[in-house]
Design a protein around this motif. Structure first.
Motif, PDB file in Angstrom:
ATOM      1  N   VAL A  27     -35.626  24.636  43.912  1.00 35.23           N
ATOM      2  CA  VAL A  27     -36.844  25.490  43.294  1.00 35.23           C
ATOM      3  C   VAL A  27     -37.995  24.776  43.051  1.00 35.23           C
ATOM      4  CG1 VAL A  27     -37.299  26.301  40.848  1.00 35.23           C
ATOM      5  CG2 VAL A  27     -35.025  26.866  41.936  1.00 35.23           C
ATOM      6  N   GLN A  28     -37.983  23.320  42.872  1.00 40.26           N
ATOM      7  CA  GLN A  28     -39.147  22.497  43.002  1.00 40.26           C
ATOM      8  C   GLN A  28     -40.079  22.818  44.315  1.00 40.26           C
ATOM      9  OE1 GLN A  28     -37.216  18.750  42.200  1.00 40.26           O
ATOM     10  NE2 GLN A  28     -38.072  18.696  39.979  1.00 40.26           N
ATOM     11  N   LEU A  29     -39.471  22.796  45.480  1.00 43.08           N
ATOM     12  CA  LEU A  29     -40.150  22.903  46.552  1.00 43.08           C
ATOM     13  C   LEU A  29     -40.517  24.538  46.805  1.00 43.08           C
ATOM     14  CD1 LEU A  29     -37.666  21.370  49.267  1.00 43.08           C
ATOM     15  CD2 LEU A  29     -39.745  20.524  48.630  1.00 43.08           C
ATOM     16  N   ASP A  30     -39.878  25.366  46.149  1.00 37.58           N
ATOM     17  CA  ASP A  30     -40.386  26.816  46.108  1.00 37.58           C
ATOM     18  C   ASP A  30     -41.829  26.736  45.163  1.00 37.58           C
ATOM     19  OD1 ASP A  30     -38.516  27.566  47.552  1.00 37.58           O
ATOM     20  OD2 ASP A  30     -37.120  28.537  45.750  1.00 37.58           O
ATOM     21  N   ILE A  31     -41.645  26.073  44.017  1.00 35.80           N
ATOM     22  CA  ILE A  31     -42.922  26.270  43.185  1.00 35.80           C
ATOM     23  C   ILE A  31     -44.199  25.442  44.074  1.00 35.80           C
ATOM     24  CG2 ILE A  31     -43.886  25.184  41.165  1.00 35.80           C
ATOM     25  CD1 ILE A  31     -41.258  25.327  39.795  1.00 35.80           C
ATOM     26  N   GLN A  32     -43.812  24.309  44.776  1.00 34.98           N
ATOM     27  CA  GLN A  32     -44.969  23.714  45.508  1.00 34.98           C
ATOM     28  C   GLN A  32     -45.402  24.461  46.662  1.00 34.98           C
ATOM     29  OE1 GLN A  32     -43.714  19.851  46.855  1.00 34.98           O
ATOM     30  NE2 GLN A  32     -45.133  19.936  48.406  1.00 34.98           N
ATOM     31  N   MET A  33     -44.461  25.323  47.204  1.00 36.62           N
ATOM     32  CA  MET A  33     -44.875  26.402  48.439  1.00 36.62           C
ATOM     33  C   MET A  33     -45.787  27.503  47.695  1.00 36.62           C
ATOM     34  SD  MET A  33     -44.872  27.297  51.287  1.00 36.62           S
ATOM     35  CE  MET A  33     -43.599  26.453  52.192  1.00 36.62           C
ATOM     36  N   MET A  34     -45.289  28.028  46.490  1.00 40.14           N
ATOM     37  CA  MET A  34     -45.928  29.116  45.841  1.00 40.14           C
ATOM     38  C   MET A  34     -47.549  28.708  45.586  1.00 40.14           C
ATOM     39  SD  MET A  34     -43.053  30.625  43.626  1.00 40.14           S
ATOM     40  CE  MET A  34     -43.987  31.966  42.711  1.00 40.14           C
ATOM     41  N   ARG A  35     -47.603  27.373  45.094  1.00 43.40           N
ATOM     42  CA  ARG A  35     -48.691  27.060  44.479  1.00 43.40           C
ATOM     43  C   ARG A  35     -49.740  26.784  45.815  1.00 43.40           C
ATOM     44  NH1 ARG A  35     -46.619  22.036  40.768  1.00 43.40           N
ATOM     45  NH2 ARG A  35     -47.028  23.095  38.673  1.00 43.40           N
ATOM     46  N   SER A  36     -49.180  26.531  46.944  1.00 45.83           N
ATOM     47  CA  SER A  36     -49.859  26.156  48.235  1.00 45.83           C
ATOM     48  C   SER A  36     -50.660  27.532  48.799  1.00 45.83           C
ATOM     49  CB  SER A  36     -49.382  25.579  49.395  1.00 45.83           C
ATOM     50  OG  SER A  36     -48.392  26.556  49.829  1.00 45.83           O
ATOM     51  N   ASP A  37     -51.337  27.377  49.807  1.00 51.13           N
ATOM     52  CA  ASP A  37     -51.895  28.382  50.448  1.00 51.13           C
ATOM     53  C   ASP A  37     -51.200  28.708  51.717  1.00 51.13           C
ATOM     54  OD1 ASP A  37     -52.728  26.433  52.055  1.00 51.13           O
ATOM     55  OD2 ASP A  37     -54.862  26.901  52.197  1.00 51.13           O
ATOM     56  N   ARG A  38     -50.044  28.249  52.052  1.00 52.92           N
ATOM     57  CA  ARG A  38     -49.338  28.558  53.574  1.00 52.92           C
ATOM     58  C   ARG A  38     -48.900  30.025  53.398  1.00 52.92           C
ATOM     59  NH1 ARG A  38     -44.911  23.774  54.286  1.00 52.92           N
ATOM     60  NH2 ARG A  38     -44.800  25.216  55.987  1.00 52.92           N
ATOM     61  N   LEU A  39     -48.538  30.387  52.106  1.00 51.89           N
ATOM     62  CA  LEU A  39     -47.942  31.841  52.172  1.00 51.89           C
ATOM     63  C   LEU A  39     -49.041  32.734  51.713  1.00 51.89           C
ATOM     64  CD1 LEU A  39     -44.196  31.497  50.875  1.00 51.89           C
ATOM     65  CD2 LEU A  39     -45.280  31.905  53.276  1.00 51.89           C
ATOM     66  N   GLY A  40     -50.346  32.221  51.322  1.00 51.67           N
ATOM     67  CA  GLY A  40     -51.283  32.853  50.664  1.00 51.67           C
ATOM     68  C   GLY A  40     -51.006  33.336  49.455  1.00 51.67           C
ATOM     69  N   TYR A  41     -50.277  32.565  48.750  1.00 54.46           N
ATOM     70  CA  TYR A  41     -49.751  32.826  47.243  1.00 54.46           C
ATOM     71  C   TYR A  41     -51.128  32.183  46.365  1.00 54.46           C
ATOM     72  CZ  TYR A  41     -45.348  34.860  48.532  1.00 54.46           C
ATOM     73  OH  TYR A  41     -44.315  35.630  48.827  1.00 54.46           O
TER      74      TYR A  41
END
Length: 336
Positions: free
Chosen positions: A53-67
């Motif tokens: 979940v910590q990595l998910d939050i990090q991914m959501m914060r980034s622009d890698r998925l456009g989120y």
């Protein structure tokens, strides 16, 4: 589920939690919510790890998925969106997304000569208009839709259940029922008819086929202890002789002959009632035409025939003609 689908489920779950500002969300709360979602959709009790979940939050914060989700920590413990109106579902398409979607649409359009593409043509047209909206171009096509229709919130979850071939228990309250009735089904198909969605499934035990309107579903949950079964009687040709969604063993296909006057003949000719419809007597001097079709006589067919009013006459079968005549007779009595 595939691994990337598990990740998408977690992103959506975290997003749903953070949009709920009525409570405060710790990291453990988000972990528990993701684990519950995985169990609900897949029937597995595998726990999602804190690190995941910590990595998910990090991914959501980034622009890698456009989120680029504005997730922040406050009081050194709780998670929330800095912008309470944010949701990953509302993020705008980037120019790269638009370019990719336009190329995909162009590719799909090359297959429109294939028979199977006709089932996708409506979807592609909707997608094309969504992309046009994202690029600030005014929509060209306007489809009939009702975003306030009850039951639409069940679509995604039921789709995933059918795709993963899982048994489901649905608590269903029909218009004539005072309380919900449970149906344990092997679900087969989601079908739309006139802006209303239905799920088709075979009942566990006797394999009797039911179609349930999504707007009458109270709730549902998986039955992981009951292995899924297919119904050999429910194939790709199941709806070939049906107008609408109602079909069961008591309803048999019949040959129906209709005479349409000049007010309805051209309309029925250009917009057939059913794919089996054929013109058996061409336009006469009075503008009338006679049509024949082979379908199951169900509620939806009768409703459609009644909509033509006095513009058509049922020549056969006599039982259908009598039924429609009785409906018109009772209707006329109301206005006397």
């Amino acid at each position: 589920m595939a691994q990337n689908k598990n990740a998408l489920l977690r992103y959506r779950t975290i997003d749903r939690c953070l949009r709920n500002t009525g409570r405060r969300w710790t990291l453990q709360d988000l972990v528990d919510a993701c684990s519950d979602a995985l169990y609900e959709y897949e029937g597995k009790q595998d726990l999602v790890s804190t690190r995941t979940v910590q990595l998910d939050i990090q991914m959501m914060r980034s622009d890698r998925l456009g989120y680029e989700a504005p997730i922040e920590v406050y009081d050194k413990k709780y998670y929330r969106y800095a912008d309470p109106d944010y949701s990953i579902s509302n993020r705008p398409l980037s120019q790269h997304d638009i370019d990719v979607l336009n190329r995909t649409i162009d590719l799909l359009r090359q297959f429109d000569e294939f028979d199977r593409f006709h089932d996708m043509a409506d979807v592609v047209s909707r997608l094309q208009d969504k992309v046009a909206s994202a690029s600030k171009r005014r929509p060209i096509v306007d489809f009939e839709r009702n975003p306030n229709l009850k039951g639409l919130e069940h679509l995604n979850a039921l789709y995933d259940i059918i795709a993963s071939r899982q048994t489901v228990c649905i608590n269903y309250r029909s218009f004539n029922s005072r309380k919900p009735v449970p149906y344990i089904l092997y679900p087969h198909l989601l079908k739309e008819y006139r802006n209303r969605w239905f799920i088709f499934g075979s009942r566990v035990g006797d394999m009797k086929l039911f179609n349930l309107a999504l707007d009458r579903i109270v709730d549902f949950h998986l039955c992981p202890d009951i292995p899924y079964k297919e119904n050999a009687d429910f194939g790709e040709d199941f709806f070939n002789d049906v107008v609408g969604v109602t079909k069961h063993e008591r309803l048999k296909k019949e040959k129906i002959v209709i005479k349409a006057d000049n007010s309805q003949a051209s309309y029925i000719l250009t917009k057939p009632i059913h794919s089996s419809q054929r013109l058996v007597e061409k336009e006469k001097a009075d503008g009338s035409m006679t049509f024949e079709l082979e379908v199951v006589v169900n509620y939806e067919l009768i409703t459609q025939l009644i909509s033509f009013g006095a513009g058509i006459k049922i020549l056969s079968p006599q039982s259908l003609a009598d039924k429609i005549a009785d409906i018109f007779r009772k209707g006329a009595e109301i206005y006397r």
